[in-house]
Design a protein around this motif. Structure first.
Motif, PDB file in Angstrom:
ATOM      1  N   PRO A 169       0.831  -1.208   0.000  1.00  0.00           N
ATOM      2  CA  PRO A 169       0.000   0.000   0.000  1.00  0.00           C
ATOM      3  C   PRO A 169       0.861   1.253   0.000  1.00  0.00           C
ATOM      4  N   PRO A 170       0.258   2.451  -0.149  1.00  0.00           N
ATOM      5  CA  PRO A 170       1.068   3.676  -0.217  1.00  0.00           C
ATOM      6  C   PRO A 170       1.929   3.845   1.026  1.00  0.00           C
ATOM      7  N   ALA A 171       3.080   4.494   0.798  1.00  0.00           N
ATOM      8  CA  ALA A 171       4.058   4.666   1.878  1.00  0.00           C
ATOM      9  C   ALA A 171       3.635   5.787   2.825  1.00  0.00           C
ATOM     10  N   ILE A 172       4.173   5.732   4.038  1.00  0.00           N
ATOM     11  CA  ILE A 172       4.051   6.820   5.018  1.00  0.00           C
ATOM     12  C   ILE A 172       5.310   7.671   4.903  1.00  0.00           C
ATOM     13  N   ILE A 173       5.146   8.971   4.746  1.00  0.00           N
ATOM     14  CA  ILE A 173       6.264   9.870   4.447  1.00  0.00           C
ATOM     15  C   ILE A 173       6.640  10.646   5.703  1.00  0.00           C
ATOM     16  N   PHE A 174       7.963  10.821   5.915  1.00  0.00           N
ATOM     17  CA  PHE A 174       8.447  11.693   6.981  1.00  0.00           C
ATOM     18  C   PHE A 174       9.845  12.159   6.622  1.00  0.00           C
ATOM     19  N   TRP A 175      10.217  13.305   7.157  1.00  0.00           N
ATOM     20  CA  TRP A 175      11.522  13.929   6.879  1.00  0.00           C
ATOM     21  C   TRP A 175      12.412  13.814   8.114  1.00  0.00           C
ATOM     22  N   MET A 176      13.669  13.388   7.856  1.00  0.00           N
ATOM     23  CA  MET A 176      14.645  13.285   8.945  1.00  0.00           C
ATOM     24  C   MET A 176      16.009  13.711   8.423  1.00  0.00           C
ATOM     25  N   ASP A 177      16.961  13.785   9.365  1.00  0.00           N
ATOM     26  CA  ASP A 177      18.330  14.107   8.967  1.00  0.00           C
ATOM     27  C   ASP A 177      19.165  12.837   8.943  1.00  0.00           C
ATOM     28  N   ASN A 178      20.464  13.015   8.748  1.00  0.00           N
ATOM     29  CA  ASN A 178      21.362  11.850   8.660  1.00  0.00           C
ATOM     30  C   ASN A 178      21.412  11.061   9.954  1.00  0.00           C
ATOM     31  N   SER A 179      21.093  11.697  11.074  1.00  0.00           N
ATOM     32  CA  SER A 179      21.125  11.020  12.375  1.00  0.00           C
ATOM     33  C   SER A 179      19.785  10.395  12.710  1.00  0.00           C
ATOM     34  N   PHE A 180      18.913  10.301  11.711  1.00  0.00           N
ATOM     35  CA  PHE A 180      17.586   9.724  11.906  1.00  0.00           C
ATOM     36  C   PHE A 180      16.782  10.501  12.958  1.00  0.00           C
ATOM     37  N   GLN A 181      17.023  11.802  13.031  1.00  0.00           N
ATOM     38  CA  GLN A 181      16.241  12.650  13.921  1.00  0.00           C
ATOM     39  C   GLN A 181      15.183  13.372  13.093  1.00  0.00           C
ATOM     40  N   ARG A 182      13.965  13.390  13.607  1.00  0.00           N
ATOM     41  CA  ARG A 182      12.886  14.088  12.913  1.00  0.00           C
ATOM     42  C   ARG A 182      13.230  15.574  12.779  1.00  0.00           C
ATOM     43  N   LEU A 183      12.989  16.117  11.575  1.00  0.00           N
ATOM     44  CA  LEU A 183      13.208  17.540  11.387  1.00  0.00           C
ATOM     45  C   LEU A 183      12.089  18.303  12.088  1.00  0.00           C
ATOM     46  N   PRO A 184      12.421  19.324  12.858  1.00  0.00           N
ATOM     47  CA  PRO A 184      11.373  20.048  13.597  1.00  0.00           C
ATOM     48  C   PRO A 184      10.421  20.755  12.630  1.00  0.00           C
TER      49      PRO A 184
END
Length: 1187
Positions: A169-184
């Motif tokens: 099914p369609p993917a869930i999208i999220f943005w993070m940095d190289n350290s796998f930390q969520r971008l604020p």
């Protein structure tokens, strides 16, 4: 309506038939009673219409059905027959239609994509499943692309595109940095529904080189990553402020279509400087209450369970200080088909009529189509009893051949509904399904319902009779329900008895008996009464109950319709409730409730608490609890709590304590949240995600802390991804081929959201393998099997929930399981240090052969036999362990002159490895132990015989024994030592020419070539001749001994002793008289001249007589106080002794303090050697030594 009563056991089978009035004959669900009835198939379980499978697992397509006889199953695929016998990978479960496609062994999931439909068939018809669309899940990679760095001026807007690959099914999208930390994200920066990252305006702090879009495909538990995007914001003069414009959607108007029952999501994201704020309105109405939610900093409007009424124009407004912009979204709600009335199964008897009705709605209006046994009715065999009129099929004069399964298909462009309903034509005589002889118990004047569940085809008629010869009961007094139940609206005492239910149709008759008992109602004959009492006094409520003798009531007291307070001031006996030390909180309504198995009654009374008179002095007490708690400014991670303080009870409130309860994870447990000043009534509280908060407040003054306030309303915070990972991560193998990964799980509060799971990852530390990962449920252990023995692994355990992943965890190192070492230590060498100590050396084993954590080396050694051949028995092995990687060790405590054998083994956490080759070594001779025993036997006047046992541990070859002895005189002085060598083979020796009546001390030890061993000592005395005549000496020139007599019995000796005692008494009297006259006697003069430092004068309160008192007169005599430890008496030790005043008498005192004068010459005594006897010399010995 009169209240229906609870009935006794046996009432349950009636429930099915009381729930509905019978319009067509139903087949009962009781298979035990009707196991021989035929029935067309019914689909009971099937896979979902849109079935997305995991390509890494076998495909299981479910199809379960019931019917009698049991149905057979077949499948179609893409509209044609699917012959499972021709495909070795496809099997059907026995007794079921469920398909299992084994793609793990071979084959691909894509091969089995398609539309599947199951048919269940027996002699009465065929039922079909939905069309099951089988598709494997997909998680494609991002296409490779070159992303140029982006450079912007401060304040410009920006959209970072994500454009994820299309997965299933369609993917869930999220943005993070190289350290796998969520971008604020914030009102200025946020992610859109399409996955793009929108900046209303950029700031210098947005500069970074790792803007990464991630796509998580939950079905396969994989995450794909886009190439990082680099952004540089030039922190020059910021861009000019500007009014808002929309980044998405474009233009002033847009269209949105959504299906009924789904979540409607509308999005508006604007750019501008300063950052715009978004508002939402519905142009022709109001937003629905309780179904409207704002997401993404109000940039997304969501309406749940959307319906056609939610269609219309929605407007989003973006505002900042420079202006506003509007966008209108026209929403149209469509609907896939949904049921209004699904067709129901029909059971008819031959010749009866019936109808099947299939009604559905949707937008657009769905089309209704009929099938019979899975075939469209247009091409199905004709049935003269059937007539179709749109959504209705009418049956008339049915026969057994009319039995079939009909399918109703309601469809439009958005979906379809498929329902199976059978027509079963049966000819069955009546059967009564209610158990026989059921006993019903009913309270008098209440309704009674007597069951008669039945089945038959044609539908039987039901009649009821009372007693054995009664007439049929009619509806003037009774109510006869269509399902066979007999209702007695008002049961009286004379209603009790036996009732018979008779069911008849043209094929036969059946009957059943039940019994009815009428019970007296429960009544409260003495009710509690309203009371007004003063605070601190006692109150009593009375409640007397009368009930049927065969029923046992339960009496319960309630306060304000709740349980009584858990307080020892409240006590309940048979008929009374007593409250002592009444307080204001005790006021309220008290209820006495009496319950039996058939009825319940209650009565209530109020209690009013008034202040006692006279009014007491002001009370200084802890504050009353705060009240009127209210939550405002409810945000995702904060809320404002306000309250009203209670009475401070004459002591100012110093602070408020705020506590919270998490009703979702730890209901009933309160935790500290914050403290504020006693002047504040508002607090801004920081919250955690996914917690169902309730708050309470306590006030504190100088007296103490109040009880907690009532809890506030609950506030559920929004879920978020976990912000921490499990702790105490370890990897330890329990078997040679596994790795057990353990961790301390997060608690519910730490989970931050639903669906807490753990991603467990591992790889060999020294290899190039990729990480292997598995997602497990909320557990604390995962076992990796098939690992090589004792290999270091890197391990990570990451928490995740339905929202996302926790930060990337640090890797820890563990080891797979240990196995026993394979190699024995080599080159074992022994160096004998002395007779009891040896040093062992060995070569270390290769570390790879240890196959585990090296714990050390273990030496097994044992004594095989004595070198002297006297002891050849084996003893148990001894063990010494040397920690770590040591390659040598000392063996202490060895037995001298012995033969030893040893071997060495390496030890790890699993156990010991093989033993090295045995090494033998010998210990040299040592000194022997003491002889085992020494006895003196056969004493005579001048001889003593010694007997002994050899040493228990000779520790070598004995060469000889050494005997040393010396006499002990009457003053315990030791005489000269005599040494005597005795051959080693002797165990007895006689000493001759000893002095008669003399004590001797003996020292005896053995010797080897190394030296002398420990000695053993003994004492003995030669005898006295009773006749008083000694034998003549053997040597020449010796005089004959004089005749010996016992002077202790002679009269002259007794007289002499009496004279000495009288003289001492006279001296004491003279001293006492002279002291009373104040003079000084010679002893006192000597005392003054030669003061003894050990003798201190007594204090005045000790009973002394002043200046001239003599401390020695009152000093208690203790055993040995006049004799030093070496048993010699020196003159300077007691200058004030009676010796100085007598005729050369040595003064001695017995233990009882009496004086014994012994006649002997004064001489210096030699120090004693060895262990002397503590035996006091006798007067006889003293006289014998006096010449």
């Amino acid at each position: 309506m009169p209240k229906k009563k609870h009935f006794s056991a046996g009432r349950v089978p009636l429930i099915l038939f009381l729930c509905q009035m019978i319009s067509a004959l139903d087949v009962p669900l009781d298979s035990k009673l009707l196991g021989d009835l035929v029935q067309p198939p019914t689909i009971t379980q099937q896979s979902p219409k849109d079935y997305i499978i995991d390509p890494r697992e076998n495909i299981v397509i479910q199809c379960e059905a019931k019917g009698r006889p049991p149905p057979s199953f077949s499948w179609t695929r893409n509209g044609t027959h699917f012959d499972i016998d021709k495909d070795p990978l496809v099997t059907m479960k026995p007794g079921s239609g469920t398909l299992v496609i084994n793609i793990l062994s071979e084959g691909k999931a894509e091969t089995y994509e398609g539309v599947y439909q199951c048919t269940a068939r027996n002699e009465r018809g065929a039922a079909i499943s939905n069309n099951i669309v089988v598709r494997p899940s997909r998680s494609p990679l991002w296409t490779k692309e070159r992303l140029e760095p982006i450079t912007l001026r401060n304040g410009q807007s920006l959209v970072l595109p994500c454009r994820p690959p299309i997965g299933l099914p369609p993917a869930i999208i999220f943005w993070m940095d190289n350290s796998f930390q969520r971008l604020p994200q914030s009102e200025r920066v946020s992610q859109g529904l399409n996955g793009d990252l929108y900046f209303s305006n950029v700031l210098p702090e947005d500069t970074r080189e790792d803007y990464i879009c991630y796509a998580r495909f939950n079905h396969t538990q994989t995450i794909q990553q886009k190439q990082p995007i680099s952004l540089k914001v030039i922190s020059a003069k910021p861009s000019k402020e500007r009014p808002p414009t929309f980044l998405t959607p474009e233009g002033n108007e847009s269209l949105k279509e959504e299906l009924r029952g789904n979540v409607l999501s509308l999005e508006c994201i604007a750019e501008g400087l300063p950052t715009p704020v978004i508002y939402w309105i519905k142009e022709d109405g109001t937003l629905p209450v309780n179904r409207t939610f704002y997401r993404n900093f109000k940039k997304t409007l969501q309406i749940t369970q959307v319906s056609e009424a939610d269609s219309g124009n929605y407007q989003c407004i973006a505002k900042n200080t420079l202006g506003a912009v509007h966008h209108t979204i026209s929403v149209t709600v469509k609907a896939a088909p949904y049921w209004i009335s699904a067709p129901q199964n029909l059971v008819l008897s031959p010749g009866e009529n019936g109808t099947l009705i299939c009604r559905a709605n949707g937008n657009p209006k769905p089309r209704i189509g009929w099938l019979t046994n899975g075939v469209p009715v247009e091409i199905a065999p004709d049935d003269p009893s059937r007539k179709i009129d749109g959504d209705t099929i009418m049956f008339s004069n049915v026969q057994e051949r009319s039995s079939a399964v009909y399918q109703c298909n309601a469809s439009n462009e958005y979906g379809y509904l498929l329902a199976n309903a059978f027509v079963n034509v049966l000819a069955e005589p009546p059967r009564i399904l209610t158990s026989a002889n059921i006993l019903y118990q009913v309270i008098a004047n209440r309704p009674a319902l007597l069951d008669c569940a039945f089945f038959g085809s044609p539908l039987p008629t039901i009649e009821w009779f009372k007693g054995t010869k009664g007439r049929a009961l009619h509806e003037d007094i009774y109510v006869l329900h269509d399902n066979g139940t007999l209702e007695i609206p008002v049961a009286q005492k004379d209603s009790a008895g036996t009732y018979t239910c008779v069911a008849r149709n043209k094929l036969g008759m059946a009957k059943n008996e039940v019994h009815l008992e009428i019970k007296d109602p429960t009544r409260i004959i003495k009710q509690p009464e309203y009371a007004v009492v003063q605070r601190g006094s006692k109150v009593s409520f009375e409640c007397k109950v009368k009930h049927d003798d065969t029923l046992i009531p339960t009496i319960m007291w309630l306060k304000d319709n709740g349980e009584l307070p858990n307080d020892e001031r409240f006590s309940v006996d048979k008929d009374h409730l007593v409250v002592t030390d009444v307080s204001d909180d005790d006021g309220g309504t008290y209820t006495c409730a009496a319950n039996t198995t058939l009825d319940s009654v209650s009565a209530s009374a109020g209690l009013r608490v008034v202040a006692p008179t006279p009014t007491p002095a002001p009370i200084y007490d802890v504050p009353n609890p705060p009240f009127d708690l209210e939550l405002t400014n409810q945000l995702d991670k904060s809320v404002q709590l306000t309250w009203t303080p209670g009475d401070d009870n004459n002591s100012p409130i110093t602070k408020f304590i705020i506590e919270y309860e998490d009703a979702m994870h730890e209901a009933g447990i309160w935790h500290h949240q914050a403290e504020v000043s006693g002047t504040q009534t508002t607090a801004q509280l920081t919250l955690s995600p996914y917690v169902n908060y309730s708050f309470r407040v306590m006030a504190e003054n100088s007296i103490g802390r109040s009880v907690p306030s009532e809890a506030s309303e609950q506030y559920l915070t929004k879920a978020a991804e976990p912000d921490q990972n499990p702790t105490s991560v370890e990897g330890i193998g329990t078997e040679p081929d596994n790795l057990v990964i353990t961790w301390k799980p997060l608690n519910g509060f730490q989970s931050n959201g639903p669906g807490l799971q753990y991603k467990v990852s591992w790889r060999q530390k020294d290899g190039d393998d990729e990480w292997t990962s598995v997602v497990v449920a909320n557990v604390s252990k995962y076992i990796v099997s098939g690992t090589p023995t004792f290999v270091p692994y890197l391990i990570k355990v990451q928490a995740l929930n339905d929202v996302g992943f926790a930060p990337e965890p640090a890797a820890v190192m563990g080891h797979s399981g240990e196995d026993l070492p394979m190699v024995a230590p080599g080159n074992v060498r022994v160096n004998v240090v002395n007779s009891t100590l040896a040093e062992v050396h060995w070569d270390p084993v290769p570390l790879k052969s240890v196959r585990g954590h090296l714990q050390g080396y273990r030496i097994y050694y044992w004594k095989a036999q004595s070198s002297s051949k006297r002891n050849r028995r084996h003893i148990e092995k001894k063990i010494l362990t040397f920690q770590g990687s040591k390659t040598h060790g000392m063996l202490p405590g060895l037995q001298p002159y012995s033969h030893y054998t040893l071997n060495v083994r390496v030890v790890n956490g699993k156990g010991e490895g093989p033993a090295s080759t045995d090494r033998a070594f010998h210990t040299p001779e040592g000194v022997p132990s003491a002889p085992s025993s020494l006895k003196i036997v056969n004493p005579t006047l001048d001889s003593l015989t010694l007997e002994w046992d050899p040493p228990s541990h000779p520790n070598g070859v004995l060469t000889e024994y050494t005997l040393r002895y010396q006499p002990i005189n009457s003053t315990h002085e030791l005489g000269p030592l005599v040494d005597l060598k005795i051959p080693a083979n002797k165990t007895r020796w006689t000493l001759k020419h000893l002095n008669f009546s003399t004590r001797y001390k003996f020292y005896f030890y053995a010797q080897t070539s190394v030296g002398s061993g420990s000695q053993i000592t003994e004492e003995a005395i030669t005898t006295v001749d009773e006749a008083g005549i000694l034998p003549p000496d053997v040597g020449a020139g010796k005089a004959m001994a004089s005749r010996q007599v016992d002077i202790a019995t002679q009269g002259w000796f007794i007289g002499l002793m009496c004279a000495v005692a009288l003289l001492i008494l006279i001296l004491l009297i003279v001293c006492f008289i002279r002291r009373n006259k104040g003079g000084k006697y010679p002893v006192k003069e000597k005392e003054d001249a030669h003061a003894d430092p050990e003798i201190q004068p007594m204090k005045e309160d000790d009973g002394t007589f002043g200046e001239y008192s003599d401390a020695e007169d009152h000093k208690p005599l203790k055993k040995g106080s006049r004799t030093p430890s070496d048993r010699t008496v020196k003159k300077e030790d007691s200058d004030d002794s009676l010796v100085d005043y007598g005729e050369g008498v040595n003064g001695q005192f017995n233990e009882d303090g009496s004086f014994i004068g012994q006649y002997s010459g004064k001489k210096e005594k030699e120090p004693a050697e060895g262990n002397e006897s503590s035996e006091a010399p006798s007067p006889v010995n003293a006289m014998n030594s006096f010449v």
